[in-house]
Each structure stands twice: as C-alpha cells, then as structure tokens.
Design a protein around this motif. Sequence first.
Motif, short mmCIF file in Angstrom:
data_model
loop_
_atom_site.label_atom_id
_atom_site.label_comp_id
_atom_site.label_asym_id
_atom_site.label_seq_id
_atom_site.Cartn_x
_atom_site.Cartn_y
_atom_site.Cartn_z
N ILE A 2 0.86 -1.19 0.00
CA ILE A 2 0.00 0.00 0.00
C ILE A 2 0.90 1.24 0.00
N PRO A 3 0.37 2.44 -0.33
CA PRO A 3 1.22 3.64 -0.38
C PRO A 3 1.94 3.88 0.95
N GLU A 4 3.13 4.46 0.85
CA GLU A 4 3.98 4.62 2.05
C GLU A 4 3.28 5.43 3.15
N SER A 5 2.53 6.47 2.74
CA SER A 5 1.85 7.29 3.76
C SER A 5 0.77 6.46 4.47
N SER A 6 0.13 5.56 3.74
CA SER A 6 -0.90 4.70 4.36
C SER A 6 -0.25 3.65 5.26
N GLN A 7 0.96 3.20 4.88
CA GLN A 7 1.70 2.29 5.77
C GLN A 7 1.95 2.96 7.11
N ARG A 8 2.32 4.25 7.07
CA ARG A 8 2.64 4.97 8.30
C ARG A 8 1.40 5.12 9.16
N LEU A 9 0.23 5.40 8.51
CA LEU A 9 -1.02 5.51 9.28
C LEU A 9 -1.44 4.14 9.82
N THR A 10 -1.09 3.07 9.10
CA THR A 10 -1.36 1.71 9.59
C THR A 10 -0.56 1.47 10.87
N LEU A 11 0.71 1.89 10.88
CA LEU A 11 1.53 1.73 12.09
C LEU A 11 1.01 2.61 13.23
N LEU A 12 0.42 3.77 12.87
CA LEU A 12 -0.21 4.62 13.89
C LEU A 12 -1.43 3.91 14.49
#
Length: 496
Positions: free
Chosen positions: A417-427
């Motif tokens: 998935i897009p990198e920004s969505s990966q970061r929100l997934t980790l959030l």
Amino acid sequence: MGTSINPFLSLEHITTRYLDKTLFDGLSWEIQPNEQWAITGPSGSGKTALLNTILGKFNIINGSIQYYFYEAWRQVNTVTDPYFNYRNLIAYVGHHHTFKNLSNTTTDFYYQQRFNSMDADNSPTVQEHLGITEIPVLLSALKIQPLLAKRLIKLSNGETRRVMIAAALLKRPQLLMLDNPYIGLDVQTRKDFTSMVNEIIASGTTVILSTSPQEIPEHITHVLTLENGKITGRYTREAYLQLPIAQEAAPELPQLEAGKIAALVANRQEFAFEDIIRMENINIKYGENVILKDINWTVKQNEKWALLGHNGAGKSTLLSLVNGDNPQAYANKLWLFDRRRGSGESIWDIKKKIGFVSPELHQYFGARDNSLQVVCSGFSDIIGSTKPATEEQRNIALTWMDILGINQFAHQPFKQIPESSQRLTLLARALVKNPPLLIFDEPCQGLDTQQKLHFKQVIEQLCEHMPVTMVYVTHYEEELPSAVNKFIRLSKGQVI
C-alpha cells in the motif's frame, strides 16, 4: 557506429508491470556519458520503481533498456564468468538495509537485538561485512575507518547509509543508484553526504539518485521529474533550480470523527500516574563506548515532548530504555509509569502502556501480512508477529482504520500500500490498545511534503480528542505537531 556517440543508458518506450500493476507505459529516457541525474516527484510517483526497472527487477513487457555502458566496458575488459551481465556493473543502495546475522545468514535482525550486548555480538562488524583489511582510496570520502570495528546493528542511521554505499562502491560499479539517500539524516550528516556524493561523481562513477527537490547535490547535472509513473520534465540542474517553487497547500484533512474516538477511548482503563518517565543520572555504555551520560529527565502525564539530536546522539538508546528493550535499564535509576525498573514488572507490563510508531517497524512484517493483521499486532506488542486476533480486537482495529481513513487497505498486503498509508497503519497499530504513552520515532521519514502535513494534522487532532502523553523524535523541527511544547536535546549522549 562509433562507441563515442552511444548514450550511457537508454530506456526506449518501456512498459513495465509488477504483480498485476502497470508501473510505466511507453516511458523513454536517455542518459548521456558524464551526465548525473536526480529523479524527483511526489511520494508514489515511481522514483524507486524506475531505479528497480533499470536494475532489472521488474518485467518489461514492451520496449527495451539498452545498457550501452556495459557494452563499452566489455570491449576493454575480459570476462570469463558466463553469468556476468550488466547487473554486475550496477550498484543500488535503498533506504532499508538488508544486513544479516553471523549465525544464520537467512535471518534478519530482530528489533531489540542492538540493545542486547550478547545478541548484538551475533551481528558482523563493519569490517567483516565489507570484507576488507584496509580502506581503498575509493572509500576515502565515506570516513569508514572509525566504523570498522563497530557491529552493524549498533550503527546510527547515517553510519548505516555510509556502510551500504561503501559495500556498493566496492563492487566498482559503472552506475551507482541511490534511493532517497537523505532519509533519516540530520542536517550536518546531509551536508557531509552531499560532499561525499560529489566526490563519488568526481571519481568517475555515474550516479542516479531519487531525492526531494530541496536536496540535489551540486555535481548532479540533470533532473528528471515524475508523477504517477509519467515523466513530467527533463531539466539541466540550472534550469530546474530556476523553476518557480510550487507552494504546496496543506491538504484538506477531513476532521477525525471525535465521536468514534471518544467511544474507543471511553473504555480505556483510567490511568493516573505521577511520572510517566523518570530518569536519574542514567549512564549506558557498551564496552568502552559511552552512549548516554548522566541523563536526568522527567515526563509527566499528558505532556508532549520533542526528543532532538544529531545522528548517533543517543536518541534510539534513550527510547530503548523507555520501551523496555534495553537490559541496561535494570542497572540504572529508571521509573516508568511510577514503577522502578527491576521491581518485578515484566517487559510486557511496560509495552502494553506504550504505542510505538517508527518506519523501521516496516522491515519486521512479512510480505503476505495484510494491513489489518499489522494493526491487530498492536494488541500483542510483539513486533512482526501477526497472530490471529479476536473478533473484538478486529472490530477495534477496523474502527481505528476507518477513523484514519485507511480502511480500504485492510485486506491488502501491508508492504504494497502507499507509504503514507503504511505509516497511518503503524499509527493505528499503536492506538488500538489505548496506551497512555505514544512514542514517535521519525514517523515522517520518507514521506513527501503533503503526506508529512497530513500525518502532522492527524496527530494534532488526536491530541485534541484524547488524553495522551507523547514523545516525538525528528530531525526536522517543522514536522513537530503544534501540541509539542517541551524539548530535550541530546549531543554525544548528554542533555544540552
């Protein structure tokens, strides 16, 4: 045709597919001898994919790539290895390392390994990794000498990048490709890095690097701009730097649904702590190496802190004490959530009160793990483990994904998935258990300007809607959420 008029490299109307996705359609690009290129464009525009296409990692279903530099090299060098091809003359440095342990070449490091002196010894030294007895001239710009005896796992971000480039240069490549090399580097290390790239170019290696528009080394001669897998411009460096800078407006962020957050936070245990973190004269050393010296720091409930400092200042080690990952905590005066470390609480008692977000976590999940599994892993606190979740846990995870606007990725592989969505997934992974403490370790690393603004706005809204204590680490102070109003800065292991 004389060799002199051939380009160095030529992409001719290529169409590239990966899995079931078309990355490029009919793309053409030519690099002449002695040209050095930077590729720039928003996150997800195809910069990394373009480098990987040149590397031969993706399927080209139409058009072709001509590696003229390889043909030219073959004319003056004898090759006896039947498997030798253009790839042997290209070196690629990404922003995730692929270091291995000594005992088992197939396993990567586990997250806490660097803080455990016994297990850290299972990691090779820089000298073992590079396989050199003395420093060749071509590595002089990298300042590798002081790192030779260090274990790979103990390197800071900037040091890791230097070692990865050293390994690449030892291949004596004709073409060196650097993917986002400035990610995670502090201001001084970025300057050192730029002069190092300039020296590498001056030594005769052709360089292509993907980077942000603000970070283009002086010796780069040309800039390629990409958007959505299409080339939007080819410029000389001078022409590119004269372009008007598009002012990026802050993205319109839909307001997070306060009602949903309130419902999720309502059933949290009510925590009332005197001190979330209290450190008295903390000292950490490995052998003769002093990493932290006389650290005194107290974090009260609901305070919002920034933890700042250069690469190698000791920030990761300080966080490892708070996270329960560093065994040296027991030899120090450290209180977490009002309990002295070593007074009987387990590492899991600590971890369940902490939500942790770091781009580094990305490496510890499998290629098949979907985003919902990654979010649910926040309940178990085991990094990289995606054991089955209960129905209730899945519902909480899906509600957080909905609040953060990433529920459409729930069943897609996390790493695709897009990198920004990966970061929100980790959030979301950090938020599922309603922790009293959130720790952000350079959470915006690798995101473009728009995505950084978006992530920052999300954190600011969460701070408005829920009681939480926060420690935020970054090299870029403009990334700090506005709620942050307390600062601790480290230099060479000491508070300044």
